[in-house]
Motif scaffolding. Structure first.
Motif, PDB file in Angstrom:
ATOM      1  N   LYS A 120       7.038   4.528   3.097  1.00 17.68           N
ATOM      2  CA  LYS A 120       7.833   3.252   2.652  1.00 17.68           C
ATOM      3  C   LYS A 120       7.158   2.235   1.601  1.00 17.68           C
ATOM      4  CE  LYS A 120       6.924   1.941   7.103  1.00 17.68           C
ATOM      5  NZ  LYS A 120       6.473   3.237   7.648  1.00 17.68           N
ATOM      6  N   THR A 121       5.676   2.377   1.646  1.00 21.24           N
ATOM      7  CA  THR A 121       5.069   1.393   0.579  1.00 21.24           C
ATOM      8  C   THR A 121       5.428   1.685  -0.936  1.00 21.24           C
ATOM      9  OG1 THR A 121       3.300   1.835   1.926  1.00 21.24           O
ATOM     10  CG2 THR A 121       2.830   0.724  -0.313  1.00 21.24           C
ATOM     11  N   VAL A 122       5.942   2.891  -1.079  1.00 21.49           N
ATOM     12  CA  VAL A 122       6.390   3.270  -2.336  1.00 21.49           C
ATOM     13  C   VAL A 122       7.877   2.524  -2.734  1.00 21.49           C
ATOM     14  CG1 VAL A 122       6.933   5.112  -4.086  1.00 21.49           C
ATOM     15  CG2 VAL A 122       5.259   5.499  -2.511  1.00 21.49           C
TER      16      VAL A 122
ATOM     17  N   GLN B 278      -5.120  -3.799   1.978  1.00 20.16           N
ATOM     18  CA  GLN B 278      -5.038  -2.563   1.989  1.00 20.16           C
ATOM     19  C   GLN B 278      -3.806  -2.240   0.979  1.00 20.16           C
ATOM     20  OE1 GLN B 278      -4.627  -0.277   5.646  1.00 20.16           O
ATOM     21  NE2 GLN B 278      -6.841  -0.102   5.812  1.00 20.16           N
ATOM     22  N   HIS B 279      -2.827  -3.158   1.522  1.00 23.58           N
ATOM     23  CA  HIS B 279      -1.422  -3.144   0.669  1.00 23.58           C
ATOM     24  C   HIS B 279      -1.690  -3.652  -0.934  1.00 23.58           C
ATOM     25  CE1 HIS B 279       1.195  -2.781   4.428  1.00 23.58           C
ATOM     26  NE2 HIS B 279       1.966  -2.002   3.184  1.00 23.58           N
ATOM     27  N   ALA B 280      -2.528  -4.702  -1.086  1.00 25.56           N
ATOM     28  CA  ALA B 280      -2.635  -5.372  -2.143  1.00 25.56           C
ATOM     29  C   ALA B 280      -3.513  -4.045  -2.906  1.00 25.56           C
ATOM     30  CB  ALA B 280      -3.760  -6.494  -2.090  1.00 25.56           C
TER      31      ALA B 280
ATOM     32  N   THR C  55       8.759  -7.829   4.436  1.00 27.19           N
ATOM     33  CA  THR C  55       7.987  -7.949   5.412  1.00 27.19           C
ATOM     34  C   THR C  55       7.546  -6.679   5.977  1.00 27.19           C
ATOM     35  OG1 THR C  55       9.276  -8.414   7.191  1.00 27.19           O
ATOM     36  CG2 THR C  55       8.729 -10.362   5.781  1.00 27.19           C
ATOM     37  N   ASP C  56       6.270  -6.352   6.163  1.00 26.36           N
ATOM     38  CA  ASP C  56       5.772  -5.330   6.989  1.00 26.36           C
ATOM     39  C   ASP C  56       5.658  -5.275   8.359  1.00 26.36           C
ATOM     40  OD1 ASP C  56       5.305  -2.099   7.053  1.00 26.36           O
ATOM     41  OD2 ASP C  56       3.439  -2.347   6.118  1.00 26.36           O
ATOM     42  N   GLU C  57       5.948  -4.221   9.062  1.00 29.41           N
ATOM     43  CA  GLU C  57       5.692  -4.275  10.435  1.00 29.41           C
ATOM     44  C   GLU C  57       6.475  -5.551  11.088  1.00 29.41           C
ATOM     45  OE1 GLU C  57       4.706  -1.621  11.698  1.00 29.41           O
ATOM     46  OE2 GLU C  57       3.482  -0.732  10.097  1.00 29.41           O
TER      47      GLU C  57
END
Ligand code: ADP
Ligand code: MG
Length: 685
Positions: A293-295, A323-325, A387-389
């Motif tokens: 999903k990040t990509v 981590q996301h940064a 937004t994640d989660e």
């Protein structure tokens, strides 16, 4: 009395035989008008069809017709308890029928009579324990009896009698709400016929057809509301059409270290189409842990920047933000974007400077926790919010973030696979994109289910992994409704493992009662391999990424839901090395065993979530409190799922067609919509 007024306001006292007292009791059941009575549907059907004993399994309920072959013998035990036994000749079988506490039947049952009994069949002893007795031959009319939910003194049979009367005298007040084209298309019964067949089914097949009609009707009406709401929100949202640069996006995706999976490509296209449209995107992106999903988020954020906007990514915890940064910088900085991190630990001058740059538009992508939604955080032009989660953020927090820009597009990401059925209902007003394919070459987590007495061997297995430099999670017993006991359990296990690993490996402890700073600290130490074994309650963060952790031991696994086990298991299997998950469980029920078994058989979150829904039912899936699921009278979201999909597609096509808003044949449905309030953008119940 008995004046037939085609009026749905007609009170039930107009039905012959219903007096004031009965009417009051019916009011208790929510029945006020004749139409209420006609529409009061049974919640199940009792099957009294005759069956051949040959085909009936042990302990199954069955109805048989037989000839009395012996005088009934009555035996008393205790003061009021009795047992009446009689031999019955049923086809080739000579069986015993046993009646408990019905001594008066002795007089009614005579040698050579033909009687019909319903009860539980003990195949081994050839005995039926009778639950329902009809003195006489089997009556085919009563083959299939509707059972209603009742209150007060009203009996099932009485209610049926009144419904019959209401039908005889007032059936013309039932109006059709589905237009002929739909009835024909799906070969559905008319509303009036379907109601009749639900109350007085001529055969099980007729009841099924009647039920099919109501399932479709309920789903269609519900979906019409959802789709209308969605259309309304879109058209009144004044979103921005983001004119992104397709060429640049192509160069960017080509520069990624791997080709996108088919599913990733598909969802990128769905998101792009929304961003380009003048409507505001309101989309949920679902994808199992590790599905990439990040990509997808990175591509969307990149697109927004090429259109001249900024992007924001909001996550629930500082660790996740960091981590996301990191991963976003890795992807986006080489492409020339400036990525910044804002959490509550960014303070003072650094924070002021960052906010200034953000306002000037020198920062393209801002990543952070809810620190992003503080008042003094101003963007130059925010185009996209991810937004994640998403389930971790409240509705209000999402709204505040959305209001930071003019009308930014919003993408909610979640790794909790929600069964399609529930996604359609709960997120019906949102668009849903699903990544249902894993990147190639992923190593499946090996899952084993074993009993608690094998713990020494399991610990030996864990030792081996640790000896190879890996790390392990130990998830502790979950004791329902008691945070305190959970914590105590975790502390006990922690103490045992401290002793077991003494002088060899460091063990850390994580539970819900730790201060947030302490939690962060423990996670940080585990991330940096300063701790090798992390004992934790289920608070271990969703989305936490420690690729070196390859081993997970879950105590009392039978107490967790499938989806939760899957989420927990998703903490391992994130690196190159083979990962393992051990379930210590001693489930008592068949369902419990089934759940453990399926965990060992699949790593697919969607398969598990569907199974979970099937085993637990929709109400329990999200937990009762937050379920907010619509209630259907006849339809079942799980089993009638296909009909739900059909209804959703039909509703969507209708709402978006010009014809629907003009042609008289859809008048009833339009009326329904305007009465439900969704066209004014009012909230759904
Ligand atoms: P999640 O959906 O859980 O957020 P991530 O986006 O973190 O998953 O991706 C998990 C891992 O898979 C990352 O290391 C990422 O680089 C990798 N990945 C993502 N997409 C692909 C792909 N198409 N091919 C190969 N690896 C991929
Ligand atoms: Mg993720």
């Amino acid at each position: 009395m008995n004046v037939k007024i085609p009026n749905e306001g007609l009170t039930i006292q107009n039905v012959k035989g219903i007096g004031e007292e009965t009417a009051l009791q019916m009011n208790q059941m929510g029945i006020y008008t004749v139409l209420d009575l006609l529409e009061y549907l049974p919640y199940r059907f009792e099957d009294y069809r005759l069956r051949d004993l040959e085909e009936v399994a042990h302990d199954e309920r069955v109805t048989v017709e037989g000839k009395v072959h012996s005088e009934p013998s009555l035996m008393y035990f205790g003061r009021k308890k009795s047992r009446l036994t009689v031999r019955l000749l049923v086809g080739r079988y000579l069986i015993q029928a046993v009646f408990f506490n019905q001594p008066y039947l002795k007089k009614k049952i005579n040698l050579h009579d033909t009687v019909t009994v319903t009860g539980k069949w003990d195949k081994n002893r050839q005995v039926i324990t009778v639950q329902h007795f009809t003195g006489g031959p089997h009556n085919k009319d009563g083959d299939f009896e509707p059972v209603y939910s009742l209150k007060g003194n009203i009996k099932n049979q009485t209610l049926r009698k009144f419904i019959k009367k209401a039908f005889d005298d007032y059936h013309e007040i039932i109006t059709e709400n589905l237009p002929g084209v739909l009835l024909e298309k799906y070969k559905l019964m008319s509303r009036s016929d379907a109601l009749y067949q639900m109350h007085f089914p001529a055969s099980p097949a007729d009841m099924k057809q009647a039920r099919r009609r109501f399932v479709y009707e309920e789903f269609l009406l519900f979906q019409l509301k959802m789709q209308a709401l969605r259309k309304f929100e879109r058209e009144h949202s004044n979103g921005t059409a983001q004119h992104y640069d397709v060429e640049k996006i192509k160069v960017f995706t080509d520069s990624l270290p791997f080709p996108l999976t088919g599913a990733q490509k598909r969802v990128v296209n769905e998101i792009s189409a929304d961003m380009k449209s003048p409507f505001r995107m309101n989309r949920l992106l679902q994808g199992d842990v590790g599905s990439g999903k990040t990509v997808v988020a990175a591509i969307a954020l990149f697109s927004s920047v090429t259109a001249g906007y900024q992007g924001a990514l909001m996550v629930p915890t500082e660790i996740l933000a960091e981590q996301h940064a990191d991963s976003m910088s890795e992807l986006l900085t080489p492409a020339g974007l400036s990525v910044a991190l804002l959490t509550s630990s960014v303070k003072g001058k650094r924070r002021r400077l960052l906010l200034e740059k953000l306002k000037e538009g020198e920062i393209d992508i801002l990543i952070g926790t809810h620190a992003l939604i503080q008042e003094d955080v101003e963007f130059k032009s925010l185009g996209l919010v991810v937004t994640d989660e998403q389930h971790r953020f409240g509705v209000n927090q999402r709204r505040v973030l959305r209001e930071k820009g003019e009308s930014p597009d919003v993408l909610f990401m979640t790794a909790t696979p929600i069964p399609r059925t529930l996604a359609i209902t709960v997120f019906g007003e949102m668009d849903v994109s699903i990544i249902d394919e894993m990147p190639a070459g992923r190593k499946e987590i090996e899952t084993y289910w074993t009993k608690a007495d094998t713990l020494p061997r399991v610990l030996g297995f864990m030792d081996k992994e640790l000896d190879q430099g890996r790390q392990a999670y130990v998830i502790c017993p979950l004791i329902e409704e008691s945070d305190k006991l959970d914590v105590q359990n975790a502390i006990d296990v922690y103490n045992q493992l401290l002793v077991y690993f003494e002088g060899r490996y460091k063990v850390g402890l994580m539970h819900g009662r730790l201060h947030p700073d302490e939690k962060e600290e423990v996670m940080r130490r585990f991330s940096s391999n300063d701790i090798q074994v992390l004992v934790s309650t289920t608070v271990v963060e969703v989305g936490v990424n420690v690729p070196n952790a390859t081993f997970m031991l879950i105590y009392d696994a039978e107490r967790f839901g499938l989806s939760q086990l899957h989420q927990l298991r998703g903490r391992v299997g994130r690196g190159e090395n083979q990962s393992y998950c051990i379930l210590l469980a001693e489930p008592k029920t068949e369902v419990g065993k089934e759940r453990m078994k399926i965990m060992t058989e699949t790593n697919d979150g969607f398969v598990l979530s569907e199974k979970d829904l099937e085993l637990r039912g929709p109400g329990d899936f999200f937990g009762k409190k937050q379920s907010g699921l619509p209630e259907f009278k006849v339809a079942d979201m799980v089993h009638d799922y296909r009909a739900l999909e059909v209804a959703r597609d039909d509703a969507s096509a209708l709402i978006n067609s010009k014809d629907f808003w003009e042609d008289p044949q859809w008048g009833q449905l339009r009326l329904f919509l305007s009465e439900s309030g969704v066209m004014k953008g009012e909230k759904l119940d």
